[in-house]
Scaffold this motif. Structure first.
Motif, PDB file in Angstrom:
ATOM      1  N   SER A 129     -15.111  72.310  67.953  1.00 49.72           N
ATOM      2  CA  SER A 129     -13.902  71.792  68.587  1.00 49.72           C
ATOM      3  C   SER A 129     -13.144  70.837  67.667  1.00 49.72           C
ATOM      4  O   SER A 129     -13.601  70.511  66.566  1.00 49.72           O
ATOM      5  CB  SER A 129     -14.267  71.063  69.875  1.00 49.72           C
ATOM      6  OG  SER A 129     -15.037  69.908  69.568  1.00 49.72           O
ATOM      7  N   ARG A 130     -11.997  70.368  68.157  1.00 49.40           N
ATOM      8  CA  ARG A 130     -11.223  69.392  67.378  1.00 49.40           C
ATOM      9  C   ARG A 130     -11.991  68.078  67.260  1.00 49.40           C
ATOM     10  O   ARG A 130     -11.897  67.395  66.233  1.00 49.40           O
ATOM     11  CB  ARG A 130      -9.853  69.172  68.030  1.00 49.40           C
ATOM     12  CG  ARG A 130      -8.900  70.342  67.832  1.00 49.40           C
ATOM     13  CD  ARG A 130      -7.470  69.990  68.253  1.00 49.40           C
ATOM     14  NE  ARG A 130      -6.543  71.056  67.888  1.00 49.40           N
ATOM     15  CZ  ARG A 130      -6.214  72.060  68.677  1.00 49.40           C
ATOM     16  NH1 ARG A 130      -6.738  72.143  69.903  1.00 49.40           N
ATOM     17  NH2 ARG A 130      -5.381  72.992  68.274  1.00 49.40           N
ATOM     18  N   GLY A 133     -14.406  68.585  64.573  1.00 47.83           N
ATOM     19  CA  GLY A 133     -13.689  68.526  63.299  1.00 47.83           C
ATOM     20  C   GLY A 133     -13.413  67.090  62.886  1.00 47.83           C
ATOM     21  O   GLY A 133     -13.551  66.735  61.703  1.00 47.83           O
ATOM     22  N   ALA A 134     -13.037  66.255  63.851  1.00 41.91           N
ATOM     23  CA  ALA A 134     -12.769  64.843  63.563  1.00 41.91           C
ATOM     24  C   ALA A 134     -14.041  64.142  63.087  1.00 41.91           C
ATOM     25  O   ALA A 134     -14.001  63.293  62.188  1.00 41.91           O
ATOM     26  CB  ALA A 134     -12.219  64.156  64.810  1.00 41.91           C
ATOM     27  N   SER A 257     -11.045  73.341  62.053  1.00 37.76           N
ATOM     28  CA  SER A 257     -11.213  73.153  63.496  1.00 37.76           C
ATOM     29  C   SER A 257     -10.207  72.161  64.078  1.00 37.76           C
ATOM     30  O   SER A 257      -9.925  72.206  65.275  1.00 37.76           O
ATOM     31  CB  SER A 257     -12.643  72.695  63.811  1.00 37.76           C
ATOM     32  OG  SER A 257     -12.969  71.513  63.100  1.00 37.76           O
ATOM     33  N   LEU A 258      -9.680  71.269  63.246  1.00 36.29           N
ATOM     34  CA  LEU A 258      -8.621  70.382  63.719  1.00 36.29           C
ATOM     35  C   LEU A 258      -7.336  71.170  63.976  1.00 36.29           C
ATOM     36  O   LEU A 258      -6.598  70.900  64.918  1.00 36.29           O
ATOM     37  CB  LEU A 258      -8.340  69.272  62.696  1.00 36.29           C
ATOM     38  CG  LEU A 258      -9.327  68.098  62.662  1.00 36.29           C
ATOM     39  CD1 LEU A 258      -8.948  67.132  61.555  1.00 36.29           C
ATOM     40  CD2 LEU A 258      -9.370  67.378  64.001  1.00 36.29           C
ATOM     41  N   ILE A 259      -7.098  72.167  63.114  1.00 37.97           N
ATOM     42  CA  ILE A 259      -5.910  73.011  63.274  1.00 37.97           C
ATOM     43  C   ILE A 259      -6.076  73.935  64.473  1.00 37.97           C
ATOM     44  O   ILE A 259      -5.164  74.091  65.302  1.00 37.97           O
ATOM     45  CB  ILE A 259      -5.662  73.840  61.999  1.00 37.97           C
ATOM     46  CG1 ILE A 259      -5.301  72.901  60.837  1.00 37.97           C
ATOM     47  CG2 ILE A 259      -4.556  74.872  62.214  1.00 37.97           C
ATOM     48  CD1 ILE A 259      -5.202  73.600  59.502  1.00 37.97           C
ATOM     49  N   ARG A 260      -7.262  74.544  64.560  1.00 40.93           N
ATOM     50  CA  ARG A 260      -7.542  75.459  65.670  1.00 40.93           C
ATOM     51  C   ARG A 260      -9.041  75.504  65.918  1.00 40.93           C
ATOM     52  O   ARG A 260      -9.807  75.840  65.005  1.00 40.93           O
ATOM     53  CB  ARG A 260      -7.020  76.863  65.347  1.00 40.93           C
ATOM     54  CG  ARG A 260      -7.226  77.865  66.461  1.00 40.93           C
ATOM     55  CD  ARG A 260      -6.493  79.164  66.156  1.00 40.93           C
ATOM     56  NE  ARG A 260      -6.626  80.117  67.242  1.00 40.93           N
ATOM     57  CZ  ARG A 260      -5.954  81.262  67.316  1.00 40.93           C
ATOM     58  NH1 ARG A 260      -5.095  81.579  66.361  1.00 40.93           N
ATOM     59  NH2 ARG A 260      -6.127  82.075  68.324  1.00 40.93           N
ATOM     60  N   PRO A 261      -9.511  75.132  67.121  1.00 40.01           N
ATOM     61  CA  PRO A 261     -10.943  75.188  67.427  1.00 40.01           C
ATOM     62  C   PRO A 261     -11.527  76.562  67.106  1.00 40.01           C
ATOM     63  O   PRO A 261     -10.869  77.590  67.307  1.00 40.01           O
ATOM     64  CB  PRO A 261     -10.986  74.897  68.930  1.00 40.01           C
ATOM     65  CG  PRO A 261      -9.765  74.061  69.174  1.00 40.01           C
ATOM     66  CD  PRO A 261      -8.720  74.628  68.254  1.00 40.01           C
TER      67      PRO A 261
END
Length: 314
Positions: A129-130, A133-134, A257-261
């Protein structure tokens, strides 16, 4: 016949653009960093390490944007497996590779931990997920801060060879822009060609990502490691691979994943286990005598062959 040759041509041309584009981008970025007086060790362990991960980043981000999530994740896990089993396997056959205490105590275990963490984040909800990613990006930032701390503290770190001549600013800008454009376009046509081949032959995007695309995006690491081994610059050979595997996860999958999960199906578990086993094997091979011998190289190549067979027959 044309329906097959065109996708193959797209993949080959894409790989060439990715490799040369990453080379020019890294050169421009390194020269720009030197102009601002950034320590060379930081340049080597961040700019250069990130640079060798740029092909993976470009392909994975493009794959996620185009909805080919299996290709995105497969590319990263496949690249990390190839980096160790194939590239270090071949390199250690050329010459014995000494492994520093720092690499055994910190760098390699760190990659093991990061790979396990990625597996946990992905398998807990079948999604990178985002938020995941974070977390990965935060780890990367902390790692870079830690490197800066080590340099400031004066700990012994390997110097990354490189010329001290300052490049003209217009040429630096040109290299960065041209390299970035080549990476972007190369990744686009590579993904397009790979997806087309997968569709044509009825092979899953995951397998294409784990094998063909992963090998293509690992070519910079392959060339760098073999060249370093021939020049007896063995610290670069091992550092290049370990650093690349770390940034492939925290930077590439973090940004993607920040751009798209990224959805992860049940098969991801097997690929993740293979990636964990691979980096663990590197640790076990290096631990006894703090080196990778020709025996280690043969063992790694045997494991890679077994992995390929398992990937295609399962």
């Amino acid at each position: 016949m044309t329906e097959i040759l065109i996708p193959i041509a797209l993949v080959v041309v894409g790989f060439v653009l990715l490799m040369k584009g990453a080379d020019w981008f890294v050169e421009g970025a390194a020269k720009a960093a030197l102009r601002f007086g950034i320590p060379q060790i930081i340049i080597g362990l961040t700019v250069v390490a990130l640079g060798t991960s740029l092909p993976e980043a470009a392909v994975s981000i493009n794959s996620a944007i185009q909805g080919a999530s299996d290709l995105s994740v497969g590319n990263i896990l496949g690249s990390n497996i190839i980096n160790v089993l194939l590239i270090l396997g071949i390199t250690s056959l050329i010459c014995v590779i000494p492994v520093t205490k720092k690499a055994i105590r910190f760098d390699i275990p760190l990659v093991v931990i990061i790979t396990v963490l990625l597996s946990y984040l992905a398998l807990s909800d079948n999604l990178i997920s985002r938020i995941d990613g974070a977390i990965l990006i935060a780890i990367m930032i902390l790692y870079v801060i830690f490197l800066g701390y080590r340099v400031k503290k004066g700990d012994e770190l390997e110097e990354i060879p490189g010329g001290e001549k300052k490049m003209a600013a217009p040429l630096i800008i040109f290299l960065i822009i041209l390299g970035g454009a080549m990476i972007a376009f190369g990744s686009h046509i590579t993904v397009k060609g790979a997806v087309s081949l997968a569709t044509r032959f009825g092979v899953s995007e995951r397998i294409i990502g784990l094998t063909m695309v992963a090998f293509g995006t690992s070519l910079p690491e392959l060339v760098t490691s073999i060249t370093a081994a021939r020049k007896k610059e063995t610290d670069i050979a091992i550092g290049n691979i370990v650093g690349s595997n770390f940034f492939n996860i925290v930077f590439v999958l973090g940004v993607t994943s920040l751009i798209r999960p990224i959805p992860c199906d049940a098969v991801f578990k097997l690929d993740a286990c293979a990636a964990i086993a691979t980096i663990t094997l590197l640790f076990l091979c290096a631990l006894p005598k703090k080196k990778l011998s020709k025996f280690s190289g043969v063992l790694m190549l045997i494991c890679y062959t077994a992995y390929l067979v398992f990937t295609f027959v399962r």
